[in-house]
Design a protein around this motif. Structure first.
Motif, short mmCIF file in Angstrom:
data_model
loop_
_atom_site.label_atom_id
_atom_site.label_comp_id
_atom_site.label_asym_id
_atom_site.label_seq_id
_atom_site.Cartn_x
_atom_site.Cartn_y
_atom_site.Cartn_z
N GLU A 215 -6.03 22.84 -40.57
CA GLU A 215 -6.86 21.58 -40.67
C GLU A 215 -8.19 21.79 -40.93
N LYS A 216 -8.87 20.89 -41.71
CA LYS A 216 -10.14 20.95 -42.36
C LYS A 216 -11.17 20.73 -41.20
N PRO A 217 -12.05 21.15 -41.13
CA PRO A 217 -13.15 21.15 -40.09
C PRO A 217 -13.57 19.69 -40.42
N ALA A 218 -14.28 18.76 -39.26
CA ALA A 218 -14.63 17.68 -39.40
C ALA A 218 -15.66 17.53 -40.39
N TYR A 219 -16.62 18.43 -40.17
CA TYR A 219 -17.70 18.49 -41.36
C TYR A 219 -18.21 19.70 -41.31
N TYR A 220 -19.11 20.10 -42.21
CA TYR A 220 -19.89 21.48 -41.95
C TYR A 220 -21.33 21.24 -41.59
N MET A 221 -22.13 22.29 -41.30
CA MET A 221 -23.23 22.22 -41.17
C MET A 221 -24.12 23.66 -41.61
N VAL A 222 -25.18 23.68 -41.79
CA VAL A 222 -26.14 25.01 -41.81
C VAL A 222 -27.05 24.93 -40.98
N ASN A 223 -27.20 26.28 -40.53
CA ASN A 223 -28.19 26.65 -39.37
C ASN A 223 -28.71 28.12 -39.60
N CYS A 224 -29.88 28.16 -38.75
CA CYS A 224 -30.52 29.52 -38.89
C CYS A 224 -31.04 29.92 -40.40
N VAL A 225 -31.50 29.25 -40.97
CA VAL A 225 -32.15 29.25 -42.34
C VAL A 225 -33.23 28.45 -42.59
N HIS A 226 -34.42 28.60 -43.32
CA HIS A 226 -35.36 27.70 -43.39
C HIS A 226 -34.64 26.99 -44.71
N PRO A 227 -35.17 25.56 -44.81
CA PRO A 227 -34.74 24.79 -45.69
C PRO A 227 -34.93 25.52 -47.25
N GLU A 228 -36.03 25.81 -47.37
CA GLU A 228 -36.59 26.22 -48.66
C GLU A 228 -35.51 27.46 -49.38
N HIS A 229 -34.88 28.07 -48.22
CA HIS A 229 -34.07 29.07 -48.73
C HIS A 229 -32.60 28.71 -49.38
N PHE A 230 -32.25 27.32 -49.21
CA PHE A 230 -31.21 26.96 -49.87
C PHE A 230 -31.32 25.57 -50.63
N ASP A 231 -32.27 24.75 -50.55
CA ASP A 231 -32.53 23.60 -51.17
C ASP A 231 -32.16 23.47 -52.56
N ASP A 232 -32.50 24.36 -53.21
CA ASP A 232 -32.22 24.62 -54.93
C ASP A 232 -30.84 24.87 -55.13
N SER A 233 -29.94 25.36 -54.20
CA SER A 233 -28.66 25.45 -54.51
C SER A 233 -27.84 24.07 -54.55
N ILE A 234 -28.52 23.30 -54.01
CA ILE A 234 -27.54 21.77 -53.75
C ILE A 234 -28.01 21.13 -54.94
N SER A 235 -27.00 20.70 -55.89
CA SER A 235 -27.13 20.07 -57.07
C SER A 235 -27.00 18.66 -57.14
N GLU A 236 -27.55 17.73 -58.01
CA GLU A 236 -27.43 16.20 -57.79
C GLU A 236 -26.02 15.70 -57.82
N ASN A 237 -25.11 16.39 -58.50
CA ASN A 237 -23.76 15.70 -58.67
C ASN A 237 -22.69 16.49 -57.88
N ALA A 238 -23.07 17.53 -56.95
CA ALA A 238 -22.04 18.22 -56.64
C ALA A 238 -21.21 17.62 -55.47
N ASP A 239 -19.76 17.59 -55.66
CA ASP A 239 -19.23 17.08 -54.53
C ASP A 239 -19.08 17.51 -53.25
N TRP A 240 -19.03 18.86 -53.26
CA TRP A 240 -19.02 19.75 -52.03
C TRP A 240 -19.97 19.32 -51.15
#
Length: 310
Positions: A215-240
């Motif tokens: 069964e799919k998880p209810a939702y996902y989270m991200v933790n134990c990382v600074h926002p600057e380390h992943f914010d540029d990996s989130i594109s404007e139109n990505a469904d995921w």
């Protein structure tokens, strides 16, 4: 019994706690072998510290009109880490059940008037920074099923697996939760390049778990990382990115390797962190859950709430 709505089923924003372990270690000076919080619940001083810590966060949630996802102190209360600390399964069984009981009591005494979810916390079998060995999905399911069954039996509203470093272990956790019918959240930790410690991109890891888990998880989270380390990996139109429902970032920009060697607390800039959360919320339309991880405390949560409300 009426099931509580989880954050992804509601328009309400939910606060979590912050960096409990770093707060206990650096701010209160507790000795914490294996970075484990649960042994402190056996002492009056430790229990008082938990109450002080969570009382302040309940107050922040109340002032800001949010719900509260109340975590149990069980991130290290699994068989391998318990063995490392000299605790057998019988002791760990009692620890996990008592953690849920304590959270429920806190909900009653401190959470009046708030929407509070008791969240059973699952940690990785190994190091949350460095996956030296990776289980198969079946092995991970068998391993984590024990703790999940205890937490579910004690009456948690949900379970969350924090600092997951690899996909097979995340799938195993999701399968174990599905087996006992308890809602599950998977929270991945990322390196400074925005990828899992095993090298996968976050979007690929989410897709693999969603496609493979019973069964799919209810939702996902991200933790134990600074926002600057992943914010540029989130594109404007990505469904995921719609599958990301929560964020618990570090105050520090340090890498995991640097944090492992750090002898002083890097608590970053609470105001700046709040601003970064608000910026990420614009990219993550289903972000409902927000809190902190290493180096964060009540100051950071207050600033995050302020920024998210503006």
């Amino acid at each position: 019994m009426k099931l509580k709505k989880l954050p992804h089923q509601s328009d309400l924003m939910f606060l979590t706690d912050a960096g409990l372990e770093t707060w206990l270690l650096f701010e209160r000076g507790f000795d914490m072998p294996c970075f484990a919080a649960y042994p402190l619940a056996q002492s009056e001083e430790g229990r008082a510290a938990f109450t002080d810590y969570f009382s302040a966060i309940f107050d922040i949630a109340r002032r800001n009109g949010t719900g509260f996802v109340l975590d149990t102190y069980t991130w290290r209360a699994n068989p391998d880490w318990g063995h490392e600390l000299g605790h057998d399964l019988s002791h760990l069984h009692d620890v996990n059940r008592q953690a849920v009981k304590s959270a429920k009591e806190m909900r009653t005494t401190l959470g009046k008037g708030l929407e509070v979810l008791v969240n059973g916390i699952i940690g990785p079998r190994g190091d949350g920074y460095d996956p030296k060995s990776i289980m198969t999905v079946a092995q991970a399911q068998t391993y984590h099923a024990w703790q999940i069954e205890v937490l579910a039996g004690a009456g948690v509203d949900m379970v969350s697996a924090l600092t997951m470093t690899n996909v097979p272990e995340a799938i195993g956790v999701a399968n174990a939760a599905a087996e006992v019918g308890v809602p599950c959240v998977v929270s991945f930790t990322l390196e400074t390049d925005g990828r899992l410690p095993t090298g996968e991109r976050l979007q690929d890891a989410i897709a693999q778990v969603d496609d493979t888990a019973r069964e799919k998880p209810a939702y996902y989270m991200v933790n134990c990382v600074h926002p600057e380390h992943f914010d540029d990996s989130i594109s404007e139109n990505a469904d995921w990115k719609r599958r990301i429902g929560g964020l618990r970032a570090n105050a520090s920009r340090m890498s995991h390797a640097e944090l492992d060697c750090c002898e002083t607390l890097d608590d970053g800039d609470p105001v700046e962190l709040g601003t970064q959360y608000a910026q990420l919320r614009k990219l993550l339309p289903n972000l409902r859950v927000f809190g902190g991880c290493c180096g964060t405390d009540q100051r950071h949560l207050a600033q995050i709430c302020t920024a998210m409300a503006s």
